[in-house]
Motif scaffolding. Structure first.
Motif, PDB file in Angstrom:
ATOM      1  N   SER A  23       0.931  -1.210   0.339  1.00  0.00           N
ATOM      2  CA  SER A  23      -0.332   0.452   0.019  1.00  0.00           C
ATOM      3  C   SER A  23       0.900   1.399   0.364  1.00  0.00           C
ATOM      4  O   SER A  23       1.901   1.182   0.623  1.00  0.00           O
ATOM      5  CB  SER A  23      -1.319  -0.195   1.313  1.00  0.00           C
ATOM      6  OG  SER A  23      -0.495   0.710   1.900  1.00  0.00           O
ATOM      7  N   MET A  24       0.287   2.037  -0.763  1.00  0.00           N
ATOM      8  CA  MET A  24       1.492   4.097  -1.335  1.00  0.00           C
ATOM      9  C   MET A  24       1.434   4.188  -0.126  1.00  0.00           C
ATOM     10  O   MET A  24       1.874   5.202   0.555  1.00  0.00           O
ATOM     11  CB  MET A  24       1.405   3.942  -1.881  1.00  0.00           C
ATOM     12  CG  MET A  24       1.299   3.700  -3.681  1.00  0.00           C
ATOM     13  SD  MET A  24       3.445   3.374  -3.303  1.00  0.00           S
ATOM     14  CE  MET A  24       3.986   5.307  -4.304  1.00  0.00           C
ATOM     15  N   GLU A  25      -0.369   3.959   0.824  1.00  0.00           N
ATOM     16  CA  GLU A  25      -0.401   4.850   2.082  1.00  0.00           C
ATOM     17  C   GLU A  25       0.256   4.588   2.839  1.00  0.00           C
ATOM     18  O   GLU A  25       1.464   5.720   3.981  1.00  0.00           O
ATOM     19  CB  GLU A  25      -1.631   4.899   2.363  1.00  0.00           C
ATOM     20  CG  GLU A  25      -2.980   5.587   1.716  1.00  0.00           C
ATOM     21  CD  GLU A  25      -3.534   4.627   0.704  1.00  0.00           C
ATOM     22  OE1 GLU A  25      -3.162   3.295   0.192  1.00  0.00           O
ATOM     23  OE2 GLU A  25      -4.143   4.456  -0.074  1.00  0.00           O
ATOM     24  N   LYS A  26       0.131   3.271   3.033  1.00  0.00           N
ATOM     25  CA  LYS A  26       0.967   2.520   3.914  1.00  0.00           C
ATOM     26  C   LYS A  26       3.571   3.199   4.273  1.00  0.00           C
ATOM     27  O   LYS A  26       3.797   3.770   4.632  1.00  0.00           O
ATOM     28  CB  LYS A  26       1.731   1.311   4.331  1.00  0.00           C
ATOM     29  CG  LYS A  26       0.497   1.164   5.541  1.00  0.00           C
ATOM     30  CD  LYS A  26       0.361  -0.510   5.258  1.00  0.00           C
ATOM     31  CE  LYS A  26      -0.331  -1.164   6.629  1.00  0.00           C
ATOM     32  NZ  LYS A  26      -1.433  -2.165   6.243  1.00  0.00           N
ATOM     33  N   VAL A  27       2.800   3.133   2.665  1.00  0.00           N
ATOM     34  CA  VAL A  27       5.238   3.706   2.089  1.00  0.00           C
ATOM     35  C   VAL A  27       4.942   5.106   2.975  1.00  0.00           C
ATOM     36  O   VAL A  27       6.173   4.976   3.589  1.00  0.00           O
ATOM     37  CB  VAL A  27       5.274   3.462   0.458  1.00  0.00           C
ATOM     38  CG1 VAL A  27       6.595   4.119   0.429  1.00  0.00           C
ATOM     39  CG2 VAL A  27       4.567   1.643   0.280  1.00  0.00           C
ATOM     40  N   ALA A  28       4.271   5.882   2.182  1.00  0.00           N
ATOM     41  CA  ALA A  28       4.148   7.582   2.111  1.00  0.00           C
ATOM     42  C   ALA A  28       4.270   7.735   3.943  1.00  0.00           C
ATOM     43  O   ALA A  28       5.142   8.624   4.490  1.00  0.00           O
ATOM     44  CB  ALA A  28       2.871   8.182   2.217  1.00  0.00           C
ATOM     45  N   GLU A  29       3.530   6.681   5.238  1.00  0.00           N
ATOM     46  CA  GLU A  29       3.539   6.944   6.649  1.00  0.00           C
ATOM     47  C   GLU A  29       5.478   6.305   6.997  1.00  0.00           C
ATOM     48  O   GLU A  29       5.971   7.351   7.645  1.00  0.00           O
ATOM     49  CB  GLU A  29       2.498   6.254   6.784  1.00  0.00           C
ATOM     50  CG  GLU A  29       1.830   6.120   7.780  1.00  0.00           C
ATOM     51  CD  GLU A  29       1.047   5.129   8.831  1.00  0.00           C
ATOM     52  OE1 GLU A  29       0.091   4.824   7.729  1.00  0.00           O
ATOM     53  OE2 GLU A  29       1.502   4.922   9.595  1.00  0.00           O
ATOM     54  N   SER A  30       5.902   5.325   6.488  1.00  0.00           N
ATOM     55  CA  SER A  30       6.737   5.217   6.842  1.00  0.00           C
ATOM     56  C   SER A  30       8.276   5.344   6.593  1.00  0.00           C
ATOM     57  O   SER A  30       9.455   5.369   7.335  1.00  0.00           O
ATOM     58  CB  SER A  30       6.851   3.704   6.005  1.00  0.00           C
ATOM     59  OG  SER A  30       7.686   3.690   5.517  1.00  0.00           O
TER      60      SER A  30
END
Lengths: 243, 193
Positions: free
Chosen positions: B152-159
């Motif tokens: 998930s790109m959302e999680k990538v951004a978050e991390s």
């Protein structure tokens, strides 16, 4: 190619485009050759990254396994490199071999299970994903502690009952524990599958029969081993000795 | 992609993909002796043979897992050709000229020649991509590693502590950058058949 193109490529590959945008994109792919070429190159890079990054653990585990097999194989080749012996030693060695040979000939007049049962070491753990039970099973088996190994394999099979590799090792352990009925049943199941372990199961089933002292059954099983099987040569030797 | 029927030896390729130790062992038992002999007869030793065989198997593994390699010829011929080419290339690099190339004996199987050629191309391409990825800036490397590990790109951004929109845009630009680096490399022009 411009940054805008890369962003468009990625949106297309990730499925972010609307239906209309998607159709427009595909039309352009058909009509605009340089655009198409750039897209293919982008897709190729993305495909490489996908594999390279995602499969890092798998690749490492593969390399480790390969190194193990390769080293074992090439260590066997070493004798060709040994130093030349003093001729004097040959006569001593010959005398020793004669003595040992005489002893062995007296001990075993017919082939025994231990001559052929060589299960090697197994490797179940994959770097990064190993769990405790897997490691325990592997260690127990490789240390010839078949009683514990059998129990661990049984535990593992509870959550992974179709794992043929585990079934095979469990059957080997059972033979070592003289629990032949259960072992032979497992082998026969594996033989019915199209799995890569099929020929191993045939060979091991024959060894089980040999250990049970049923030479006729052993020969009958050996005769079903196809020529391309890894253990075919050994099987032929055993048939010759039993006949 | 060719539509030729798979050879029954595809089982070796599948076994490598599954990291099956029995299959790897079988490949050594059946096919290594011929390679060892060839290398020994051509200015090499057993240690050279060990490396060549290992590198060749790793290449086949990569091509199989990444591109779904389909074997259309006997494994024996294919594997031997690959090992042989790899060894001859190494000799060439060392500047040794006295190499016996016995092509007639080896080129009986056209499918094997073709497939071995494809695999050598794949190998060069794979190593070019790998080298260029290493040369990519750290920010791009981190972002791409996160992107392809985490779905998930959302999680990538978050991390990574960036916005979702930025992460998405940056991903495409980093892949674009890597694509350009590969294409601009002098090694790239040798890679197209």
């Amino acid at each position: 190619m411009q940054d805008q193109d890369f962003i468009l490529f990625e949106d297309y590959l990730s499925g972010y485009l609307s239906l209309e945008e998607k159709q427009a994109f595909e039309t352009r792919l058909e009509n605009d050759a340089p655009f198409n070429k750039a897209f293919e190159a982008y897709k190729e890079t993305s495909g490489f990254l996908e594999h390279h990054i995602k499969n890092t653990a798998g690749t490492e585990a593969f390399k480790a396994n390969l190194e193990r097999v390769s080293s074992a194989y090439f260590n066997k080749q070493v004798p060709s490199k040994t130093k030349r012996m003093n001729p004097w030693y040959y006569s001593m060695a010959a005398a020793a071999i004669l003595a040992i040979g005489f002893f062995i000939a007296q001990q075993f007049s017919s082939p025994v299970y231990d001559d052929f049962a060589n299960y090697g070491t197994i490797s179940l753990t994959v770097r990064g994903t190993q769990n405790n039970l897997t490691t325990k099973a592997e260690t127990a088996f490789n240390n010839h502690n078949y009683k514990d190994a059998e129990r661990y394999f049984l535990d593992m099979l509870e959550t992974d009952k179709d794992n043929i590799e585990l079934q095979l090792y469990r059957a080997v352990s059972l033979v070592e524990l003289n629990k032949y009925d259960e072992a032979d049943k497992l082998y026969n199941n594996i033989i019915q599958t199209p799995s890569v372990y099929k020929n191993k199961a045939i060979w091991y089933l024959a060894l089980s029969k040999l250990k049970q002292g049923d030479e006729e059954a052993c020969v009958n099983v050996l005769k079903t081993l196809p020529e391309e099987a890894e253990d075919y040569q050994q099987a032929q030797e055993l048939i010759d000795k039993l006949d | 992609m060719s539509h030729k029927k798979n050879h029954e030896d595809q089982k070796y390729i599948d076994g490598l993909v599954q990291n099956n130790a029995f299959v790897i062992q079988t490949i050594y038992d059946k096919f290594a002796p011929k390679v060892i002999n060839y290398i020994k007869q051509n200015s090499g030793d057993v240690a050279n043979a060990k490396d060549v065989i290992q590198e060749t198997i790793i290449t086949i593994y990569h091509q199989a897992t990444e591109k779904g390699l389909q074997l259309t010829c006997p494994f024996d011929a294919y594997f031997f050709l690959l090992c042989k080419r790899k060894w001859l290339n190494q000799l060439k690099k060392r500047g040794k000229k006295e190499v016996t190339i016995n092509e007639e004996v080896l080129s009986k199987d056209d499918d094997a020649q073709e497939l071995a050629f494809e695999t050598s191309l794949f190998e060069q391409q794979h190593s070019l991509f790998k080298d260029m990825f290493q040369k990519l800036g750290q920010a791009c490397k981190d972002l791409l590693t996160a992107t392809f590990k985490i779905k998930s790109m959302e999680k990538v951004a978050e991390s990574l502590g960036v916005t979702y929109a930025y992460a998405r845009k940056k991903k495409s630009l980093c892949i674009g950058k890597l694509t350009k680096m590969v294409q601009e490399s002098p090694r790239y022009k040798n890679l197209k058949p």
